[in-house]
Design a protein around this motif. Structure first.
Motif, mmCIF file in Angstrom:
data_model
loop_
_atom_site.group_PDB
_atom_site.id
_atom_site.type_symbol
_atom_site.label_atom_id
_atom_site.label_comp_id
_atom_site.label_asym_id
_atom_site.label_seq_id
_atom_site.Cartn_x
_atom_site.Cartn_y
_atom_site.Cartn_z
ATOM 1 N N THR A 66 -36.683 17.363 -3.865
ATOM 2 C CA THR A 66 -36.414 17.426 -2.474
ATOM 3 C C THR A 66 -36.843 15.930 -1.858
ATOM 4 O OG1 THR A 66 -37.048 19.631 -2.349
ATOM 5 C CG2 THR A 66 -37.168 18.462 -0.227
ATOM 6 N N THR A 67 -38.224 15.478 -2.148
ATOM 7 C CA THR A 67 -38.609 14.208 -1.894
ATOM 8 C C THR A 67 -37.732 12.928 -2.283
ATOM 9 O OG1 THR A 67 -40.727 14.922 -1.986
ATOM 10 C CG2 THR A 67 -40.636 12.665 -1.708
ATOM 11 N N SER A 68 -37.172 13.219 -3.673
ATOM 12 C CA SER A 68 -36.075 12.080 -4.333
ATOM 13 C C SER A 68 -34.813 12.129 -3.227
ATOM 14 C CB SER A 68 -35.671 12.761 -5.616
ATOM 15 O OG SER A 68 -36.935 12.461 -6.331
ATOM 16 N N TYR A 69 -34.590 13.268 -2.728
ATOM 17 C CA TYR A 69 -33.273 13.260 -2.093
ATOM 18 C C TYR A 69 -33.799 12.685 -0.783
ATOM 19 C CZ TYR A 69 -30.898 16.179 -5.523
ATOM 20 O OH TYR A 69 -30.254 16.570 -6.601
ATOM 21 N N GLU A 70 -34.656 13.029 -0.118
ATOM 22 C CA GLU A 70 -35.145 12.346 1.162
ATOM 23 C C GLU A 70 -35.191 10.632 1.128
ATOM 24 O OE1 GLU A 70 -38.863 14.209 2.251
ATOM 25 O OE2 GLU A 70 -37.876 15.974 2.621
ATOM 26 N N VAL A 71 -35.743 10.199 -0.031
ATOM 27 C CA VAL A 71 -35.692 8.637 -0.274
ATOM 28 C C VAL A 71 -34.633 8.058 -0.340
ATOM 29 C CG1 VAL A 71 -36.599 7.200 -2.352
ATOM 30 C CG2 VAL A 71 -38.174 8.807 -1.261
ATOM 31 N N MET A 72 -33.643 8.934 -1.236
ATOM 32 C CA MET A 72 -32.294 8.524 -1.570
ATOM 33 C C MET A 72 -31.475 8.274 -0.092
ATOM 34 S SD MET A 72 -32.020 7.197 -4.291
ATOM 35 C CE MET A 72 -29.969 6.988 -4.337
ATOM 36 N N GLU A 73 -31.672 9.497 0.684
ATOM 37 C CA GLU A 73 -31.074 9.431 2.072
ATOM 38 C C GLU A 73 -31.482 8.259 2.811
ATOM 39 O OE1 GLU A 73 -30.920 12.029 6.206
ATOM 40 O OE2 GLU A 73 -31.872 13.045 4.426
ATOM 41 N N LEU A 74 -32.702 7.747 2.822
ATOM 42 C CA LEU A 74 -33.478 6.630 3.416
ATOM 43 C C LEU A 74 -32.468 5.344 2.704
ATOM 44 C CD1 LEU A 74 -35.216 5.240 5.223
ATOM 45 C CD2 LEU A 74 -36.976 5.461 3.570
ATOM 46 N N ILE A 75 -32.347 5.160 1.470
ATOM 47 C CA ILE A 75 -31.856 4.112 0.846
ATOM 48 C C ILE A 75 -30.256 4.022 0.994
ATOM 49 C CG2 ILE A 75 -31.226 3.348 -1.649
ATOM 50 C CD1 ILE A 75 -33.854 4.244 -2.503
ATOM 51 N N GLN A 76 -29.572 5.106 1.159
ATOM 52 C CA GLN A 76 -28.152 5.182 1.481
ATOM 53 C C GLN A 76 -28.307 4.797 2.996
ATOM 54 O OE1 GLN A 76 -27.242 9.249 1.002
ATOM 55 N NE2 GLN A 76 -26.089 8.924 -1.299
ATOM 56 N N GLY A 77 -28.990 5.216 3.705
ATOM 57 C CA GLY A 77 -28.798 4.557 5.230
ATOM 58 C C GLY A 77 -29.066 3.004 5.275
ATOM 59 N N ILE A 78 -30.082 2.461 4.488
ATOM 60 C CA ILE A 78 -30.170 0.862 4.554
ATOM 61 C C ILE A 78 -28.678 0.315 3.907
ATOM 62 C CG2 ILE A 78 -31.431 -0.727 3.213
ATOM 63 C CD1 ILE A 78 -33.759 1.463 2.977
ATOM 64 N N ASN A 79 -28.280 1.035 2.752
ATOM 65 C CA ASN A 79 -26.975 0.357 2.341
ATOM 66 C C ASN A 79 -25.976 0.583 3.454
ATOM 67 O OD1 ASN A 79 -24.377 1.776 0.573
ATOM 68 N ND2 ASN A 79 -24.978 -0.402 0.140
ATOM 69 N N ASP A 80 -25.773 1.570 4.270
ATOM 70 C CA ASP A 80 -24.829 1.826 5.241
ATOM 71 C C ASP A 80 -24.781 0.654 6.458
ATOM 72 O OD1 ASP A 80 -23.914 3.930 3.988
ATOM 73 O OD2 ASP A 80 -25.136 5.375 5.304
ATOM 74 N N GLU A 81 -25.985 0.007 6.357
ATOM 75 C CA GLU A 81 -26.394 -0.995 7.323
ATOM 76 C C GLU A 81 -25.726 -2.245 6.695
ATOM 77 O OE1 GLU A 81 -30.373 -0.880 8.478
ATOM 78 O OE2 GLU A 81 -30.358 1.118 9.217
ATOM 79 N N GLY A 82 -25.563 -2.392 5.472
ATOM 80 C CA GLY A 82 -24.958 -3.672 4.889
ATOM 81 C C GLY A 82 -25.608 -4.300 3.724
ATOM 82 N N LYS A 83 -26.859 -3.799 3.593
ATOM 83 C CA LYS A 83 -27.705 -4.146 2.291
ATOM 84 C C LYS A 83 -27.121 -3.823 0.939
ATOM 85 C CE LYS A 83 -31.919 -6.077 3.992
ATOM 86 N NZ LYS A 83 -31.183 -6.874 4.787
ATOM 87 N N THR A 84 -27.106 -4.835 0.100
ATOM 88 C CA THR A 84 -26.645 -4.704 -1.140
ATOM 89 C C THR A 84 -27.948 -3.964 -2.029
ATOM 90 O OG1 THR A 84 -25.491 -6.889 -1.018
ATOM 91 C CG2 THR A 84 -25.879 -5.925 -3.305
ATOM 92 N N ILE A 85 -27.585 -2.861 -2.785
ATOM 93 C CA ILE A 85 -28.467 -2.097 -3.557
ATOM 94 C C ILE A 85 -28.131 -2.104 -4.929
ATOM 95 C CG2 ILE A 85 -30.051 -0.250 -3.739
ATOM 96 C CD1 ILE A 85 -29.633 0.074 -0.422
ATOM 97 N N LEU A 86 -29.056 -2.281 -5.799
ATOM 98 C CA LEU A 86 -29.056 -1.889 -7.330
ATOM 99 C C LEU A 86 -29.950 -1.057 -7.480
ATOM 100 C CD1 LEU A 86 -27.514 -5.086 -7.276
ATOM 101 C CD2 LEU A 86 -27.706 -4.580 -9.812
ATOM 102 N N CYS A 87 -29.394 0.051 -8.153
ATOM 103 C CA CYS A 87 -30.635 1.011 -8.485
ATOM 104 C C CYS A 87 -30.708 1.775 -9.902
ATOM 105 C CB CYS A 87 -30.244 2.380 -7.524
ATOM 106 S SG CYS A 87 -31.457 3.759 -7.628
ATOM 107 N N VAL A 88 -31.620 1.381 -10.649
ATOM 108 C CA VAL A 88 -31.845 1.891 -12.018
ATOM 109 C C VAL A 88 -32.447 3.307 -12.000
ATOM 110 C CG1 VAL A 88 -33.236 1.263 -13.991
ATOM 111 C CG2 VAL A 88 -32.146 -0.421 -13.327
ATOM 112 N N THR A 89 -31.589 4.212 -12.702
ATOM 113 C CA THR A 89 -32.150 5.514 -12.868
ATOM 114 C C THR A 89 -31.385 6.061 -14.060
ATOM 115 O OG1 THR A 89 -32.016 7.612 -11.827
ATOM 116 C CG2 THR A 89 -29.972 6.235 -11.528
#
Length: 228
Positions: free
Chosen positions: A163-186
């Motif tokens: 649950t917390t993972s998805y909340e954090v990813m929702e936040l990261i997706q929102g940051i990407n929606d604003e135009g930030k480039t994101i690389l995520c190792v998983t």
């Protein structure tokens, strides 16, 4: 390691455009962390070239490397890497301190980014008074504080429940929606599909690099709750 050398990455060739959200996947020992360390200027490749925002990253002394890191990159780690004796606000303000920003502006910006991640009310709390998800939110706010061009996230949900993972990813997706480039190792398939492109590494080689239909974290969370 002594006289032994380990050839980790073997002719990696890829490009990330501004505004992309890319997942780097691979089993343990595939070269994910080494690749991220090179991109983050924490390690230097023995051969080949790496350009960040059009600038060649090669033979930089530590002072210039630190300046570039501070200017271009924000880091999010699995273990949060917060300073335990500093408040959430002071942790977020840390990159701005190293940029020489005066205290008043540092604190204003840090407060703004804590607000952005939904933790304004926790500004005076120490890390040991925060949950894992809250710590990661503070770490994301810290990564954003210097307004970097690229966010490098190394297993950002690795220490969190689903649950917390998805909340954090929702936040990261929102940051990407604003135009930030994101690389995520998983190494988690569901997290990788919350990005827009997946690069698969195996034994130091890219075996697949494909765009994917992005799964929105909010929708995934609803489904997960529905199944429960």
């Amino acid at each position: 390691m002594g006289s032994n050398s380990l050839h980790v990455l073997k002719g990696i060739d890829f490009e990330v455009a501004e505004g992309e959200m890319v997942s780097i996947m691979g089993s343990s020992g595939s070269g994910k962390s080494t690749l991220l360390n090179i991109l983050g200027m924490l390690d230097e490749a023995d051969e080949g070239t790496y350009h960040l925002d059009g600038k060649p990253i090669k033979n930089l002394n530590e002072k210039i490397a630190a300046k570039y890191r501070n200017q271009f990159l924000g880091f999010i780690f699995q273990s949060f890497n917060l300073i335990n004796y500093k408040t959430a606000l002071d942790n977020v303000a840390m990159p701005l301190y190293y940029q020489g920003v005066n205290r008043k502006i540092r604190m204003e910006k840090a407060h703004h980014y804590l607000e952005k991640v939904g933790l304004a009310d926790w500004a005076t709390h120490l890390p040991n008074e925060l949950s894992g998800g809250q710590k990661q939110r503070v770490a994301i706010a810290r990564a954003l504080a210097s307004d970097p061009k690229v966010l490098l996230a190394d297993e950002p949900t690795g220490a969190l429940d689903t649950t917390t993972s998805y909340e954090v990813m929702e936040l990261i997706q929102g940051i990407n929606d604003e135009g930030k480039t994101i690389l995520c190792v998983t190494h988690e398939d569901d997290i990788a599909h919350m990005c827009k492109r997946i690069v698969n590494l195996k034994d130091g080689v890219i075996i697949d690099d494909s765009p994917v239909q992005q799964v929105r974290a909010k929708e995934a969370q609803k489904k997960a709750l529905h199944h429960v």
